[in-house]
Design an enzyme around this catalytic site. Structure first.
Site, PDB file in Angstrom:
ATOM      1  N   SER A   8      -5.954  13.509 -35.510  1.00  0.00           N
ATOM      2  CA  SER A   8      -4.936  12.338 -34.808  1.00  0.00           C
ATOM      3  C   SER A   8      -4.206  12.028 -35.566  1.00  0.00           C
ATOM      4  CB  SER A   8      -6.074  11.423 -34.071  1.00  0.00           C
ATOM      5  OG  SER A   8      -6.900  10.739 -34.984  1.00  0.00           O
ATOM      6  N   GLU A  10      -1.397   8.713 -36.568  1.00  0.00           N
ATOM      7  CA  GLU A  10      -0.746   7.349 -36.320  1.00  0.00           C
ATOM      8  C   GLU A  10       0.832   7.094 -36.615  1.00  0.00           C
ATOM      9  OE1 GLU A  10      -3.418   4.422 -37.733  1.00  0.00           O
ATOM     10  OE2 GLU A  10      -2.049   3.178 -38.155  1.00  0.00           O
ATOM     11  N   ALA A  44       1.828  -7.134 -36.644  1.00  0.00           N
ATOM     12  CA  ALA A  44       1.080  -8.341 -36.838  1.00  0.00           C
ATOM     13  C   ALA A  44       1.580  -9.536 -35.765  1.00  0.00           C
ATOM     14  CB  ALA A  44       1.428  -8.878 -38.204  1.00  0.00           C
ATOM     15  N   HIS A  69      -2.993   0.683 -30.323  1.00  0.00           N
ATOM     16  CA  HIS A  69      -3.648  -0.160 -31.089  1.00  0.00           C
ATOM     17  C   HIS A  69      -3.238  -1.658 -30.327  1.00  0.00           C
ATOM     18  CE1 HIS A  69      -3.554   2.346 -35.159  1.00  0.00           C
ATOM     19  NE2 HIS A  69      -3.445   3.140 -34.223  1.00  0.00           N
ATOM     20  N   ARG A  99      -8.525  -6.667 -35.422  1.00  0.00           N
ATOM     21  CA  ARG A  99      -8.106  -8.160 -35.559  1.00  0.00           C
ATOM     22  C   ARG A  99      -6.824  -8.448 -35.908  1.00  0.00           C
ATOM     23  NH1 ARG A  99      -9.750 -11.458 -40.894  1.00  0.00           N
ATOM     24  NH2 ARG A  99      -7.573 -10.150 -41.473  1.00  0.00           N
ATOM     25  N   ASP A 101      -3.660  -8.419 -39.156  1.00  0.00           N
ATOM     26  CA  ASP A 101      -3.644  -9.301 -40.268  1.00  0.00           C
ATOM     27  C   ASP A 101      -2.666 -10.493 -40.047  1.00  0.00           C
ATOM     28  OD1 ASP A 101      -4.772  -7.775 -42.338  1.00  0.00           O
ATOM     29  OD2 ASP A 101      -3.144  -6.307 -42.382  1.00  0.00           O
ATOM     30  N   ALA A 115     -12.179  -9.308 -35.111  1.00  0.00           N
ATOM     31  CA  ALA A 115     -12.300  -7.934 -33.958  1.00  0.00           C
ATOM     32  C   ALA A 115     -13.263  -7.937 -33.080  1.00  0.00           C
ATOM     33  CB  ALA A 115     -11.952  -6.565 -34.672  1.00  0.00           C
ATOM     34  N   HIS A 141     -13.518  -4.336 -46.791  1.00  0.00           N
ATOM     35  CA  HIS A 141     -12.414  -4.884 -46.379  1.00  0.00           C
ATOM     36  C   HIS A 141     -11.965  -6.150 -47.358  1.00  0.00           C
ATOM     37  CE1 HIS A 141      -9.970  -7.973 -44.272  1.00  0.00           C
ATOM     38  NE2 HIS A 141      -9.400  -6.954 -43.546  1.00  0.00           N
ATOM     39  N   GLN A 168     -10.123   2.931 -42.858  1.00  0.00           N
ATOM     40  CA  GLN A 168      -8.881   2.719 -43.877  1.00  0.00           C
ATOM     41  C   GLN A 168      -8.737   3.842 -44.815  1.00  0.00           C
ATOM     42  OE1 GLN A 168      -5.943   1.700 -44.579  1.00  0.00           O
ATOM     43  NE2 GLN A 168      -6.506  -0.289 -44.241  1.00  0.00           N
ATOM     44  N   GLN A 204       5.375   2.798 -52.743  1.00  0.00           N
ATOM     45  CA  GLN A 204       4.891   2.565 -51.378  1.00  0.00           C
ATOM     46  C   GLN A 204       3.290   2.521 -51.287  1.00  0.00           C
ATOM     47  OE1 GLN A 204       5.470   5.626 -48.713  1.00  0.00           O
ATOM     48  NE2 GLN A 204       6.624   4.368 -47.385  1.00  0.00           N
ATOM     49  N   PHE A 208       0.779  -0.412 -50.267  1.00  0.00           N
ATOM     50  CA  PHE A 208      -0.185  -0.192 -49.064  1.00  0.00           C
ATOM     51  C   PHE A 208      -1.578  -0.619 -49.684  1.00  0.00           C
ATOM     52  CE2 PHE A 208       2.321   3.027 -46.639  1.00  0.00           C
ATOM     53  CZ  PHE A 208       3.320   2.271 -46.206  1.00  0.00           C
ATOM     54  N   HIS A 258      -8.047  11.319 -39.227  1.00  0.00           N
ATOM     55  CA  HIS A 258      -6.667  10.581 -38.614  1.00  0.00           C
ATOM     56  C   HIS A 258      -5.877  10.442 -39.787  1.00  0.00           C
ATOM     57  CE1 HIS A 258      -5.146   7.570 -36.230  1.00  0.00           C
ATOM     58  NE2 HIS A 258      -5.011   6.711 -37.174  1.00  0.00           N
TER      59      HIS A 258
HETATM   60  P1  FAD Z   1     -12.645  -7.529 -38.573  1.00  0.00           P
HETATM   61  O1  FAD Z   1     -13.503  -6.476 -38.082  1.00  0.00           O
HETATM   62  O2  FAD Z   1     -12.389  -8.921 -37.820  1.00  0.00           O
HETATM   63  O3  FAD Z   1     -12.900  -7.698 -39.918  1.00  0.00           O
HETATM   64  C1  FAD Z   1     -11.991  -8.458 -40.864  1.00  0.00           C
HETATM   65  C2  FAD Z   1     -12.751  -9.126 -42.116  1.00  0.00           C
HETATM   66  O4  FAD Z   1     -13.667 -10.293 -41.310  1.00  0.00           O
HETATM   67  C3  FAD Z   1     -13.616  -8.423 -42.663  1.00  0.00           C
HETATM   68  O5  FAD Z   1     -13.814  -8.748 -43.894  1.00  0.00           O
HETATM   69  C4  FAD Z   1     -15.131  -8.663 -41.963  1.00  0.00           C
HETATM   70  O6  FAD Z   1     -15.983  -8.452 -42.788  1.00  0.00           O
HETATM   71  C5  FAD Z   1     -14.872 -10.178 -41.658  1.00  0.00           C
HETATM   72  N1  FAD Z   1     -15.701 -10.545 -40.366  1.00  0.00           N
HETATM   73  C6  FAD Z   1     -15.534  -9.970 -39.127  1.00  0.00           C
HETATM   74  N2  FAD Z   1     -16.216 -10.356 -38.360  1.00  0.00           N
HETATM   75  C7  FAD Z   1     -16.681 -11.685 -38.972  1.00  0.00           C
HETATM   76  C8  FAD Z   1     -17.272 -12.978 -38.707  1.00  0.00           C
HETATM   77  N3  FAD Z   1     -17.938 -13.187 -37.274  1.00  0.00           N
HETATM   78  N4  FAD Z   1     -17.626 -13.857 -39.333  1.00  0.00           N
HETATM   79  C9  FAD Z   1     -16.867 -13.938 -40.712  1.00  0.00           C
HETATM   80  N5  FAD Z   1     -16.466 -12.756 -41.370  1.00  0.00           N
HETATM   81  C10 FAD Z   1     -16.101 -11.679 -40.307  1.00  0.00           C
HETATM   82  N6  FAD Z   1      -3.240  -4.059 -38.447  1.00  0.00           N
HETATM   83  C11 FAD Z   1      -2.406  -4.418 -37.412  1.00  0.00           C
HETATM   84  O7  FAD Z   1      -1.832  -5.643 -37.533  1.00  0.00           O
HETATM   85  N7  FAD Z   1      -1.810  -3.316 -36.291  1.00  0.00           N
HETATM   86  C12 FAD Z   1      -2.206  -2.425 -36.252  1.00  0.00           C
HETATM   87  O8  FAD Z   1      -2.079  -1.559 -35.347  1.00  0.00           O
HETATM   88  C13 FAD Z   1      -3.287  -1.853 -37.374  1.00  0.00           C
HETATM   89  N8  FAD Z   1      -3.972  -0.604 -37.319  1.00  0.00           N
HETATM   90  C14 FAD Z   1      -4.811  -0.232 -37.999  1.00  0.00           C
HETATM   91  C15 FAD Z   1      -5.547   0.852 -37.697  1.00  0.00           C
HETATM   92  C16 FAD Z   1      -6.757   1.276 -38.638  1.00  0.00           C
HETATM   93  C17 FAD Z   1      -7.607   2.505 -38.617  1.00  0.00           C
HETATM   94  C18 FAD Z   1      -7.231   0.337 -39.709  1.00  0.00           C
HETATM   95  C19 FAD Z   1      -8.382   0.727 -40.541  1.00  0.00           C
HETATM   96  C20 FAD Z   1      -6.690  -1.005 -39.837  1.00  0.00           C
HETATM   97  C21 FAD Z   1      -5.461  -1.298 -38.868  1.00  0.00           C
HETATM   98  N9  FAD Z   1      -4.786  -2.484 -39.367  1.00  0.00           N
HETATM   99  C22 FAD Z   1      -3.852  -2.628 -38.364  1.00  0.00           C
HETATM  100  C23 FAD Z   1      -5.119  -3.622 -40.350  1.00  0.00           C
HETATM  101  C24 FAD Z   1      -6.097  -4.387 -39.588  1.00  0.00           C
HETATM  102  O9  FAD Z   1      -5.873  -5.349 -38.624  1.00  0.00           O
HETATM  103  C25 FAD Z   1      -6.757  -5.212 -41.060  1.00  0.00           C
HETATM  104  O10 FAD Z   1      -7.421  -4.511 -41.938  1.00  0.00           O
HETATM  105  C26 FAD Z   1      -7.326  -6.557 -40.816  1.00  0.00           C
HETATM  106  O11 FAD Z   1      -7.320  -7.243 -42.095  1.00  0.00           O
HETATM  107  C27 FAD Z   1      -8.703  -6.515 -40.230  1.00  0.00           C
HETATM  108  O12 FAD Z   1      -8.952  -5.971 -39.223  1.00  0.00           O
HETATM  109  P2  FAD Z   1     -10.264  -5.497 -38.520  1.00  0.00           P
HETATM  110  O13 FAD Z   1     -10.324  -5.114 -37.080  1.00  0.00           O
HETATM  111  O14 FAD Z   1     -11.064  -4.649 -39.337  1.00  0.00           O
HETATM  112  O15 FAD Z   1     -11.045  -6.844 -38.558  1.00  0.00           O
END
Ligand code: FAD
Length: 278
Positions: A8, A10, A44, A69, A99, A101, A115, A141, A168, A204, A208, A258
């Site tokens: 896949s 992105e 974001a 996404h 979730r 950033d 998330a 993370h 990641q 770059q 990242f 991916h």
């Molecule tokens: P979470 O799963 O919420 O985790 C984030 C952090 O919070 C982790 O450290 C986790 O341990 C912690 N956490 C989770 N739940 C809790 C809780 N209940 N209490 C306390 N801590 C908790 N970003 C964008 O803005 N747009 C995109 O399109 C995008 N695409 C991506 C695609 C992929 C494949 C990946 C891997 C990342 C992508 N990102 C994107 C980046 C992503 O948004 C960031 O990595 C973000 O910081 C974390 O997202 P997450 O969904 O993993 O968050």
């Protein structure tokens, strides 16, 4: 006989007419590898909400599977519900749910802190309509409090209804294998697809990696730096390194790969040609 593996790719949503044409050309080139889907990132705080939707619809029109996404940070439940309705109207059945950033200067973090809350909300509103992918972090993370809590938080997303995950990027295959072991121990049994970052240039890549907490191993960084401004040689070396990483992962029976395309096809095509010729 090479192993059959699926891919896949992105994309980020382009905004200029040249960017739109370039992305379209890239998808045409990558279609040679019969991708499972093309996914489109979400800026974001929803900053590319409309562009993400436009790009997704364009990809559908081109005849490919399109996967938006969607990120919860800075969004309200009402905004997410509107977006889900739109995707359902357009027969989009697959999402990458994150979730996001925290955007600079954001006043409100919105109604989704993590998330897993967004995954739960999507399940609550749409049952099993969507196939939900979530993010996974073999090197943990950057905000991880500990390895254990990071795995538990990943499990919370699975328990909330995630069907599969994309990682990641990483250059150290051991990180992925160890992460898979930890998932096994934690009873996480969804497919976890490695996210693969091609190497285009060192600055770059370093940016990242520093933003997302991925490690560029010392041997790789020093070697890449040694190419200076010689981009063709740096990229050739990068193609070799990433091809070897993919071959190692394929040897370990990963479900799929991916690729983070950055809307470019050339280097990824070389990597896939390499792995398909071994
Ligand atoms: P979470 O799963 O919420 O985790 C984030 C952090 O919070 C982790 O450290 C986790 O341990 C912690 N956490 C989770 N739940 C809790 C809780 N209940 N209490 C306390 N801590 C908790 N970003 C964008 O803005 N747009 C995109 O399109 C995008 N695409 C991506 C695609 C992929 C494949 C990946 C891997 C990342 C992508 N990102 C994107 C980046 C992503 O948004 C960031 O990595 C973000 O910081 C974390 O997202 P997450 O969904 O993993 O968050």
């Amino acid at each position: 006989m090479p192993k059959k593996i699926s891919y896949s790719f992105e994309f980020f949503p382009p905004s200029s007419p040249e960017g739109i044409k370039n992305s379209k050309d890239t998808r045409q080139q990558l279609s040679a590898f019969k991708p499972e889907f093309y996914s489109v990132t979400f800026g974001a705080g929803g900053s590319t909400r409309d562009l993400t939707l436009e790009t997704v619809l364009e990809i559908k029109q081109e005849g490919f599977n399109a996967v938006p996404h969607i990120s919860g940070i800075s969004s309200t439940k009402a905004e997410i519900k509107t977006l889900l309705d739109l995707y359902q109207q357009h027969n989009i059945k697959h999402l990458v749910v994150l979730r996001g950033d925290v955007p600079h200067g954001a006043v409100s973090r919105g109604e989704f802190k993590h998330a897993n809350e967004l995954v739960s909300f999507i399940r609550q509103e749409t049952n099993d309509y969507f196939h939900i992918e979530v993010g996974a972090y073999p090197e943990y993370h950057p905000e991880a409090v500990s390895s254990q809590t990071d795995i538990q938080n990943f499990k919370n997303k699975v328990d909330a209804g995630a069907n599969s995950a994309i990682t990641q990027f990483f250059f150290n295959a051991d990180a992925y294998f160890r992460f898979m072991d930890e998932c096994l121990i934690a009873d996480i049994d969804i497919p976890i697809v490695p996210g693969v970052m091609p190497i285009y240039n060192i600055k770059q890549l370093a940016r990242f990696a520093s933003n997302c907490g991925a490690e560029i191993p010392r041997w790789l960084r020093i070697k890449l730096e040694s190419y200076g401004d010689d981009l063709p040689s740096l990229r050739s070396y990068g193609v070799d390194v990433v091809s070897e990483l993919c071959e190692t992962l394929i040897g370990w029976d990963v479900p799929s790969l991916h690729f983070y395309t950055l809307n470019q096809a050339g280097i990824i095509s070389r990597i896939i040609q390499n792995i398909e010729s071994t």
